[in-house]
Design a protein around this motif. Structure first.
Motif, mmCIF file in Angstrom:
data_model
loop_
_atom_site.group_PDB
_atom_site.id
_atom_site.type_symbol
_atom_site.label_atom_id
_atom_site.label_comp_id
_atom_site.label_asym_id
_atom_site.label_seq_id
_atom_site.Cartn_x
_atom_site.Cartn_y
_atom_site.Cartn_z
ATOM 1 N N ASN A 275 26.878 118.257 83.157
ATOM 2 C CA ASN A 275 26.810 119.219 82.065
ATOM 3 C C ASN A 275 27.906 120.280 82.017
ATOM 4 O OD1 ASN A 275 23.794 118.436 82.619
ATOM 5 N ND2 ASN A 275 24.109 118.794 80.460
ATOM 6 N N SER A 405 19.333 117.696 70.442
ATOM 7 C CA SER A 405 19.645 117.500 71.862
ATOM 8 C C SER A 405 20.732 118.466 72.330
ATOM 9 C CB SER A 405 20.016 116.049 72.141
ATOM 10 O OG SER A 405 21.127 115.690 71.406
ATOM 11 N N HIS A 408 18.832 121.731 72.901
ATOM 12 C CA HIS A 408 18.013 121.636 74.114
ATOM 13 C C HIS A 408 18.861 121.777 75.369
ATOM 14 C CE1 HIS A 408 13.882 121.051 73.316
ATOM 15 N NE2 HIS A 408 14.095 120.124 72.391
ATOM 16 N N GLU A 409 19.964 121.042 75.403
ATOM 17 C CA GLU A 409 20.824 121.070 76.594
ATOM 18 C C GLU A 409 21.456 122.450 76.778
ATOM 19 O OE1 GLU A 409 21.697 118.844 79.252
ATOM 20 O OE2 GLU A 409 19.738 118.288 78.487
ATOM 21 N N GLU A 411 20.168 125.268 75.915
ATOM 22 C CA GLU A 411 19.113 126.134 76.438
ATOM 23 C C GLU A 411 18.881 125.845 77.922
ATOM 24 O OE1 GLU A 411 15.107 125.184 75.249
ATOM 25 O OE2 GLU A 411 14.632 127.308 75.005
ATOM 26 N N ARG A 412 18.798 124.554 78.233
ATOM 27 C CA ARG A 412 18.522 124.139 79.615
ATOM 28 C C ARG A 412 19.623 124.612 80.575
ATOM 29 N NH1 ARG A 412 19.001 120.159 83.220
ATOM 30 N NH2 ARG A 412 20.680 119.114 82.121
ATOM 31 N N CYS A 413 20.853 124.637 80.076
ATOM 32 C CA CYS A 413 21.966 125.024 80.952
ATOM 33 C C CYS A 413 22.199 126.525 80.970
ATOM 34 C CB CYS A 413 23.229 124.282 80.551
ATOM 35 S SG CYS A 413 23.122 122.563 80.999
ATOM 36 N N ILE A 432 13.076 125.942 70.514
ATOM 37 C CA ILE A 432 14.149 126.347 71.436
ATOM 38 C C ILE A 432 14.096 127.858 71.535
ATOM 39 C CG2 ILE A 432 16.631 126.031 71.950
ATOM 40 C CD1 ILE A 432 15.919 123.351 71.008
#
Ligand code: TYD
Ligand code: MG
Length: 451
Positions: A275, A405, A408-409, A411-413, A432
């Motif tokens: 990522n 996606s 989402h990514e 946010e996740r990172c 999100i």
């Protein structure tokens, strides 16, 4: 009665002609037409051997016929591994790591007790041995042959009957039947086509390695791309560690995925959690840098875009891009000049994508514009922010695939803000919740937000 049939093939561009001429009609090269006999490998066809069959009767390629290498970054790009009996091409600039990658893959295939043959026309047996030792791979079942004569190679293939053959590289091969030198278009095309016939009749899998020129063509043998079943490119800057494996053609799967590797002291290592790989300075507040959420197959990668806008001292200001299309930059500048009434005619502009990565999706536009404005105004962009969206000639930002996606990514990172085109799905804002989504209408709106 058999009649000798010949044609003339240009050694420079591969164009064919029925009559000899001093200059090739197609590319204009002088003295490049060479006579070549044809018909020899078409001999033996009789009408009764040609059978048209119903599509229903043709066996499908089952998953068992794929050979997984266990190198996941590779298998994913190939859609599940090599297909038995297929012929493919692996291209890359010299020194990028083609021979290294292929030796690592061969050892994985050989582990399943399949006979693999590595044919090199470039290196000596001891050089290959040295590399194999360095890679710490299992060397059992890997047979090597140092040869570049095609007729001898075919004789060896008939003898050894390997399941998998690698030719390193197709530019070193030559056939006795053709007078031109190894590496010429006619040699490359002819040797590849004879190898292909062998592969298809004996169900041997063949991988051809080809050197790519700076311009990105597989030197000369671009014509090979349409002949083979799949085409892979290994990309990356020599001075950088990372390597990207891209599939640009695949008759047995899709072509969206990329494989990521890192060149180490022991060969290519897989990068499975990529990522933030290319954006390790994601919280930098230097003017002229921004982070792009790139969509690569099933993954989102965060890449750092760097732009430098400076005063020019030349009559024609520089427009230099590394990692993206230069024409796209020209279009973006035209959009900014028209809709923000900015003047870049006195500015040199340099664009770079960190890590040697290359992006083709237009979703990079918004991110690039943000970095451009940031450098031009000498004002840093909000930190922990990510940008994406395509710009239309009207100056408006258009939404791009994989919105959810990418969000989402991001946010996740751990990114805090996402500057994206206006979108309709209102539920996404709720889903999100840890990311501040900033919809951007057009270039003027972006300017108001960051200016
Ligand atoms: P190579 O596979 O020979 O490239 P190609 O076949 O595409 O021309 O790789 C060349 C470079 O890779 C060379 O500069 C040395 C480097 N390398 C490593 O850094 N680590 C290794 O384990 C190996 C085998 C090569
Ligand atoms: Mg090599």
């Amino acid at each position: 009665m058999s009649r000798k049939v010949t044609e003339f093939v240009c050694e420079s561009c591969g164009a064919k002609a029925l009559k000899w001429a001093g200059r090739c009609n197609a590319c204009g090269e002088w003295n490049s037409l060479k006579e070549k006999s044809i018909g020899s490998h078409k001999a033996g066809w009789v009408a009764s051997e040609i059978i048209a069959r119903n599509l229903d009767e043709i066996p499908s390629v089952e998953s068992e016929e794929r050979w997984q290498t266990g190198v996941q970054e590779f298998d994913r790009v190939m859609g599940g591994g090599f297909v038995k009996g297929s012929i493919g091409l692996l291209g890359g600039t010299p020194g990028v790591g083609k021979s290294t990658l292929i030796l690592q893959l061969l050892s994985r295939i050989a582990k399943t007790n399949r006979e693999v043959l590595y044919i090199s026309g470039e290196e000596s047996a001891s050089q290959i041995k040295q590399r194999a030792n360095r890679l710490v791979i299992d060397q059992k079942n890997i047979t090597i042959l140092i040869e570049s004569n095609l007729e001898k190679i075919i004789a060896c293939l008939n003898d050894v009957k390997p399941a998998f053959v690698v030719i390193d590289s197709i530019q070193t091969l030559f056939s006795d039947q053709i007078s031109s030198s190894a590496g010429s278009v006619s040699q490359v095309r002819e040797t590849a086509s004879l190898l292909m016939q062998h592969a298809k009749t004996t169900a041997t899998s063949v991988l051809l390695i080809g050197h790519v020129t700076k311009e990105g063509d597989i030197a000369g043998p671009r014509t090979l791309e349409h002949m083979v079943d799949y085409v892979l490119y290994l990309e990356g800057e020599r001075k950088e560690q990372h390597r990207m494996l891209r599939c640009v053609k695949n008759r047995f799967g899709n072509v969206n995925e990329i494989g990521l590797f890192k060149m180490t002291g022991k060969g290519l290592a897989e990068v499975s959690q990529p990522n933030r790989l290319f954006a390790d300075r994601f919280s930098s507040d230097d003017p002229g840098t921004s982070i792009f959420a790139a969509n690569e197959g099933t993954r989102t990668l965060f890449l750092e875009v760097q732009v430098l806008v400076g005063d020019t001292h030349q009559p024609h200001p520089a427009r230099t891009t590394m990692g993206m299309d230069r024409n796209r930059l020209q279009v973006i500048l035209a959009v900014l000049e028209k809709h923000l009434r900015m003047d870049f005619s006195k500015n040199d502009i340099y664009v770079n994508l960190a890590g040697g990565f290359r992006v083709v999706e237009p979703a990079i536009d918004l991110c690039l514009i943000a970095a451009l404005l940031s450098s031009h105004l000498n004002r840093s962009l909000p930190v922990e922010s990510v940008f994406w969206g395509e710009v239309a000639l009207t100056g408006e930002f258009r939404t791009v695939p994989s919105l959810e996606s990418r969000l989402h990514e991001s946010e996740r990172c751990g990114f805090k803000n996402a500057y994206v085109p206006v979108f309709k799905d209102t539920k996404l804002h709720k889903k999100i919740s840890n990311l501040n989504i900033v919809p951007v209408r057009d270039v003027q709106h972006l300017m108001d937000l960051i200016g």
